[in-house]
Design a protein around this motif. Structure first.
Motif: not given
Ligand SMILES: *Cc1c(COP(=O)(O)O)cnc(C)c1O
Length: 459
Positions: A81-90, A211-218, A392-393
């Motif tokens: 699971v790639l957690e993309l919800f650690h930003g200000p609005t989760l 949104q492209i970079p997190y595909y690379f990081s994962a 995503t959330a």
């Protein structure tokens, strides 16, 4: 700055920049903001120096509260699971919106202009836009939402922001009414020019790009460029999964992209039948994917049809006039060579949340669960692993659905707890575009005429 091109089409890069295996390897170990700058650099070309771009991504991701920004969590043999919800609005929208706000603000400051951002929201997009654009010197942001029809958490995420350039308007109507108001304002060419209206919805190319970079990081974390990976993406407007396609076109070894949908399954039906035909929208536990039309799919059509713009225009016209269009066998085959689509109904989503929690202790939100179910379906059908599921959330954004399914309530992160007691700021207005227009004129206008903001203004 322009979300939509003047002819009604969507912007696309003329060519996909290429990253060789050595370039991908060299990203390994970079902190996320640096990796993001490197992946976006070819799209930005000389509009920003590489030092400026790095400074912007540094600032954009400074408010994420996880040290690696987009952590990977393994929940099964071949599922991460790639957690993309650690930003200000989760929600994952922060990745794109935080960057977009800085890009726009920089451009406006450089040209001495101001702009007005306006958006209709049923929840997540409004909060992400407000968090990203608050306090920006050259931008006012107006968000309209249906009064009494968004969740408590969603409303508070928007209304507890006190910055002067943020204007939250509760319309006495439905989400469709809100969208109609925004559309009406954009269709008024004079008004649009006068206030330099700009949209930040997901068809804006800069959002896809960010949104492209997190595909690379994962993928790099799982062994790219030496090992291919697949991604399962909770999909509504097709922006996020299209960013995955872009990463693949740039040279990232992605094996398959799974379009994971809830019961609003236009894309599943399209891949099954070759016919793109909107039907009504049904409300689900994953509301951010409750769509009838998947706007960014148009970009994939352009690619699948060998970048023949006239062909896409004809298909879009057919959609407008006849309510549907068809894909050629060749287009369908091109899409299916990379994409698979799977739907998860409400019962499957609830079961997936419950079983994932029971077997692994991992609590997922309903949007993420749609993609976990999809990934499990793929593996059961013999797909190669590993599959990365985009989360995503944060589950605490949808506490009722999660608790109903899993029997436990997700713990609310610090960010949400403070918000529940903060003072709210919003204006309730009638369901009327003219009412919104006059508020924009009064509030954006007040600032536009103050001496502090007098450089190069619209009249
Ligand atoms: C917006 C959103 C989606 C859908 O993303 P698209 O890019 O529109 O396909 C999925 N999950 C959540 C939580 C969202 O907010």
């Amino acid at each position: 700055m322009a979300g939509l091109a003047h002819d009604g089409g969507l912007y696309m890069p003329e060519a996909w920049p290429q990253m060789a295996a050595a370039d991908i390897t060299s990203l390994s170990g970079s902190p996320y903001p640096q990796l993001a700058a490197s992946v976006m650099a070819p799209f930005v070309a000389d509009a920003l120096s590489s030092a400026e771009l790095s400074a912007l991504t540094q600032q954009a991701y400074a408010r994420f509260n996880h040290p690696v920004h987009a952590p990977l969590v393994q929940i099964a043999d071949n599922i991460f699971v790639l957690e993309l919800f650690h930003g200000p609005t989760l929600a994952f929208k922060d990745f794109a919106m935080q960057a977009l706000a800085l890009f726009m603000d920089r451009e406006l400051q450089a040209s001495g202009k101001r702009a007005v951002i306006i958006g209709a929201t049923s929840g997540d997009t409004g909060a992400a836009a407000i968090e990203a654009f608050k306090g920006r010197a050259a931008i006012d942001v107006f968000i309209v939402y249906p009064h009494g029809r968004v969740s408590d958490v969603q409303r508070r995420q928007m209304t507890t922001v006190a910055d002067e350039n943020v204007h939250t308007l509760a319309v006495k109507g439905t989400f469709d009414d809100c969208q109609a108001i925004v559309k009406a304002l954009f269709n008024d060419a004079d008004f649009r020019e006068r206030w330099r209206l700009s949209a930040v919805n997901s068809i804006n190319w800069a959002r896809i790009m960010a949104q492209i970079p997190y595909y690379f990081s994962a993928a790099i974390a799982l062994g790219a460029p030496h090992r291919p990976v697949s991604f399962a993406v909770p999909t509504g407007n097709f922006g996020d999964v299209f960013a995955g396609y872009a990463a693949k076109q740039m040279g990232l070894p992605i094996e398959r992209l799974l379009i994971a949908t809830n019961g609003n399954d236009i894309l599943v039906r399209t891949l099954e039948t070759g016919r793109y035909e909107p039907k009504g929208v049904a409300a689900t536990s994953s509301p951010s994917m409750d769509i009838q039309i998947s706007s960014n799919f148009e970009r994939l059509l352009f690619e699948a049809g060998d970048r023949d713009a006239a062909r896409v225009r004809a298909q879009m016209n057919a959609l407008k006039q006849e309510g549907a269009f068809s894909l050629s066998e060749r287009e369908l085959a091109a899409i299916k060579s990379t994409f698979t689509a799977r739907r998860a109904d409400e019962e499957t989503v609830a079961r997936t949340i419950r079983e994932t929690h029971a077997t692994t202790g991992y609590l997922s939100d309903p949007h993420t669960a749609v993609a976990i179910a999809g990934a499990q379906g793929e593996l059961a059908a013999g797909a190669n692993g590993p599959i990365v599921v985009l989360a995503t959330a944060h589950p605490a954004k949808f506490p009722a659905a999660v608790e109903r399914a899993a029997g436990v309530a997700p713990a609310a992160p610090e960010r949400l707890r403070g918000m529940m007691n903060a003072r709210e700021h919003f204006t309730v207005i009638s369901n009327d575009a003219a009412a919104v227009a006059s508020i924009i004129a009064a509030r954006a206008g007040a600032k536009a005429s103050s001496p502090l903001f007098s450089a190069g203004l619209a009249p």
